[in-house]
Write an enzyme that holds these catalytic residues in place. Structure first.
Site, short mmCIF file in Angstrom:
data_model
loop_
_atom_site.label_atom_id
_atom_site.label_comp_id
_atom_site.label_asym_id
_atom_site.label_seq_id
_atom_site.Cartn_x
_atom_site.Cartn_y
_atom_site.Cartn_z
N GLY A 154 42.20 9.20 -22.89
CA GLY A 154 41.49 9.46 -24.14
C GLY A 154 42.10 10.60 -24.94
O GLY A 154 42.40 10.45 -26.13
N ILE A 155 42.28 11.76 -24.30
CA ILE A 155 42.77 12.92 -25.05
C ILE A 155 44.25 12.76 -25.39
O ILE A 155 44.68 13.02 -26.51
CB ILE A 155 42.52 14.22 -24.26
CG1 ILE A 155 41.01 14.42 -24.07
CG2 ILE A 155 43.13 15.42 -24.97
CD1 ILE A 155 40.62 15.60 -23.20
N ASP A 193 52.44 7.58 -18.21
CA ASP A 193 51.16 7.36 -17.53
C ASP A 193 51.34 6.17 -16.60
O ASP A 193 51.41 5.02 -17.04
CB ASP A 193 50.05 7.07 -18.56
CG ASP A 193 48.66 7.12 -17.92
OD1 ASP A 193 48.50 6.60 -16.80
OD2 ASP A 193 47.75 7.69 -18.55
N THR A 200 46.26 21.89 -21.12
CA THR A 200 44.81 21.98 -21.32
C THR A 200 44.09 21.13 -20.28
O THR A 200 42.88 20.95 -20.37
CB THR A 200 44.40 21.43 -22.71
OG1 THR A 200 44.88 20.09 -22.80
CG2 THR A 200 44.96 22.26 -23.84
N ASP A 241 45.53 26.90 -21.11
CA ASP A 241 44.08 27.08 -21.29
C ASP A 241 43.35 27.02 -19.95
O ASP A 241 42.19 27.39 -19.87
CB ASP A 241 43.57 25.97 -22.22
CG ASP A 241 42.10 26.12 -22.55
OD1 ASP A 241 41.72 27.22 -23.02
OD2 ASP A 241 41.32 25.17 -22.35
N GLU A 285 40.31 30.50 -11.86
CA GLU A 285 39.72 31.01 -13.11
C GLU A 285 38.55 31.93 -12.78
O GLU A 285 37.75 31.57 -11.91
CB GLU A 285 39.26 29.85 -13.99
CG GLU A 285 40.43 28.97 -14.43
CD GLU A 285 40.01 27.78 -15.32
OE1 GLU A 285 38.82 27.64 -15.66
OE2 GLU A 285 40.90 26.99 -15.66
N HIS A 315 40.06 28.75 -20.99
CA HIS A 315 39.46 27.41 -20.81
C HIS A 315 38.50 27.07 -21.97
O HIS A 315 37.34 26.74 -21.74
CB HIS A 315 38.73 27.33 -19.45
CG HIS A 315 38.58 25.91 -18.96
ND1 HIS A 315 38.65 25.56 -17.64
CD2 HIS A 315 38.38 24.74 -19.63
CE1 HIS A 315 38.49 24.26 -17.50
NE2 HIS A 315 38.33 23.73 -18.71
N ALA A 354 39.79 25.06 -24.75
CA ALA A 354 40.38 24.02 -25.60
C ALA A 354 39.32 22.99 -26.03
O ALA A 354 39.35 22.50 -27.15
CB ALA A 354 41.54 23.34 -24.89
N GLY A 355 38.41 22.69 -25.14
CA GLY A 355 37.40 21.66 -25.45
C GLY A 355 36.14 22.23 -26.08
O GLY A 355 35.17 21.49 -26.30
P1 NAD Z 1 41.33 10.33 -19.10
O1 NAD Z 1 40.76 9.92 -17.79
O2 NAD Z 1 40.91 9.58 -20.32
O3 NAD Z 1 42.92 10.28 -19.02
C1 NAD Z 1 43.65 10.76 -17.94
C2 NAD Z 1 44.89 9.91 -17.83
O4 NAD Z 1 45.75 10.49 -16.84
C3 NAD Z 1 44.62 8.46 -17.40
O5 NAD Z 1 45.11 7.56 -18.37
C4 NAD Z 1 45.39 8.34 -16.08
O6 NAD Z 1 45.97 7.05 -15.92
C5 NAD Z 1 46.45 9.40 -16.24
N1 NAD Z 1 47.05 9.83 -15.00
C6 NAD Z 1 46.50 9.91 -13.75
N2 NAD Z 1 47.42 10.34 -12.87
C7 NAD Z 1 48.57 10.55 -13.57
C8 NAD Z 1 49.87 11.01 -13.22
N3 NAD Z 1 50.17 11.33 -11.97
N4 NAD Z 1 50.79 11.13 -14.18
C9 NAD Z 1 50.49 10.80 -15.46
N5 NAD Z 1 49.27 10.34 -15.87
C10 NAD Z 1 48.33 10.22 -14.92
O7 NAD Z 1 41.01 11.89 -19.24
P2 NAD Z 1 40.92 12.75 -20.59
O8 NAD Z 1 39.56 12.67 -21.13
O9 NAD Z 1 42.06 12.41 -21.46
O10 NAD Z 1 41.10 14.24 -19.96
C11 NAD Z 1 42.35 14.66 -19.46
C12 NAD Z 1 42.22 16.01 -18.78
O11 NAD Z 1 41.78 17.00 -19.71
C13 NAD Z 1 41.23 16.08 -17.62
O12 NAD Z 1 41.85 16.76 -16.54
C14 NAD Z 1 40.12 16.95 -18.11
O13 NAD Z 1 39.55 17.67 -17.05
C15 NAD Z 1 40.85 17.87 -19.07
N6 NAD Z 1 40.00 18.48 -20.10
C16 NAD Z 1 40.11 19.82 -20.34
C17 NAD Z 1 39.35 20.41 -21.35
C18 NAD Z 1 39.48 21.89 -21.66
O14 NAD Z 1 38.59 22.48 -22.25
N7 NAD Z 1 40.59 22.52 -21.34
C19 NAD Z 1 38.45 19.63 -22.08
C20 NAD Z 1 38.38 18.27 -21.82
C21 NAD Z 1 39.17 17.70 -20.84
#
Ligand code: NAD
Length: 326
Positions: free
Chosen positions: A156-157, A176, A237, A263, A268, A287, A289-290
């Site tokens: 998603g992100i 991915d 992030t 981030d 932490e 932490h 970013a979100g």
């Molecule tokens: P998501 O589940 O939509 O996407 C994660 C992707 O990573 C998936 O498409 C998956 O196939 C892929 N993936 C898994 N293992 C992998 C690997 N070894 N190599 C490459 N890709 C791989 O998740 P998202 O909503 O996009 O969130 C991503 C990350 O961001 C999560 O770890 C979440 O905890 C983090 N996050 C951080 C903050 C913040 O404030 N810093 C906020 C939101 C999310």
């Protein structure tokens, strides 16, 4: 006969409007200090039907064992590494993350830090105010247009980051392993699918968007950092632990990469003795970013709605509350 009101415990910060909405159906104990008061949290959970957390409350098997009525855990965010999902599943506790609700905030952070790090020109306030004029030193920054952004983890992100980056004229490559070559997201975002190593070699900026799982721990270590161009910048992030912090600090100190923005950290808050403490060209944020005004509201509203729905459905049909966990 009227059934007793259900109880929701919230152990970390949540938007006030979401608390009000929960209160119209349930008894609510919302206190952001609870995360640091484990005994009080356990006491409140003895009678709770739902628990809502951010990323600091550790939802362990032992915590769940002390909460026999619990049917739902709401997560005010996306990553689920602080929640023992197997333990939830085994106890028929449903888990509700705020999928997508803070993606925009994270994606904008990535774009902003890419612009800052590649241009390298926005940290001269003190020098300019002191009458220095570091014009020559700051004349050689890079534009993001035409630069290559490598997105590691194209969920998603990652996909939203790709769309914003393309809007700025960046070339986007992505890795991915779980997305097949014919997945719609490749042509929808215009990102080019690549192997991990090729994406790193091509990158002017690398951004990580993977979950923290066994296969992603230290995903970006010394060997991978050595594939980067010397001007390339790294933005993490996702989760601490995905980047090897010592290896990154070494690469920055030795000028083997251009800069980084972090981030999230393995531990932490970051300890003062961290090797990152005196690394150059490094942006550190706690932490956040979100976290934006808008994302906080979206995340809280979404999780409150999903927990409300689960509890009310459970009242209508107790079997539903024992349904599939996510
Ligand atoms: P998501 O589940 O939509 O996407 C994660 C992707 O990573 C998936 O498409 C998956 O196939 C892929 N993936 C898994 N293992 C992998 C690997 N070894 N190599 C490459 N890709 C791989 O998740 P998202 O909503 O996009 O969130 C991503 C990350 O961001 C999560 O770890 C979440 O905890 C983090 N996050 C951080 C903050 C913040 O404030 N810093 C906020 C939101 C999310």
């Amino acid at each position: 006969m009227k059934t007793a009101r259900k109880t929701v415990v919230i152990s970390e910060f949540i938007d006030a409007s979401a608390v009000e909405s929960l209160k119209s159906h349930f008894d609510v104990h919302a206190d952001p200090a609870l995360v640091d008061q484990p005994e009080r949290l356990r006491e409140l959970l003895r009678d709770a039907d739902a628990l809502i957390v951010r990323n600091r409350t550790q939802v362990t098997a032992s915590l769940l064992d002390g909460a026999p009525k619990l049917v739902a855990v709401g997560r005010l965010g996306v990553g689920l590494d602080n929640i023992d999902l197997d333990a939830c599943r085994a106890r028929d506790v449903q888990v509700f993350p705020a999928t997508g609700a803070n993606a925009r905030a994270v994606a904008e952070y990535v774009i902003a830090t890419s612009l800052m790090l590649l241009r390298g020109a926005y940290l001269s306030s003190a020098a300019v105010a002191n009458g220095q004029w570091p014009r020559t030193a700051l004349s050689n920054g890079r534009e993001v247009a035409g630069s290559t952004l490598a997105v590691i983890g194209f969920g998603g992100i990652g996909q939203l980051v790709a769309q914003l980056a393309r809007g700025l004229g960046m070339r986007v490559v992505a890795f991915d392993p779980q997305l097949p070559a014919d997945a719609a997201c490749w042509h929808e975002t215009g990102a080019q699918r690549m192997s991990f190593d090729d994406a790193l070699r091509a990158a002017d900026a690398v951004t990580l968007h993977v979950p923290l799982i066994d296969s992603t721990r230290n995903l970006l270590g010394a060997a991978q950092l050595s594939l980067l161009k010397t001007h390339a910048v790294v933005i993490n992030t996702s989760r601490g632990g995905v980047v090897d912090e010592s290896a990154l600090a070494d690469a920055l100190k030795q000028g083997r990469i251009g800069g980084a923005a972090l981030d999230v950290f393995a531990d932490e808050p970051l300890k003062a003795a961290s090797p990152l403490a005196d690394a150059p060209h490094l942006i550190l944020t706690p932490h956040i970013a979100g976290l934006t005004m808008q994302a906080n509201e979206r995340v809280s509203t979404l999780v409150a709605a999903r927990v409300t729905q689960a509890l009310l459905e459970g009242e209508r049909d107790p079997a539903i509350a024992q349904g599939a966990s996510t």
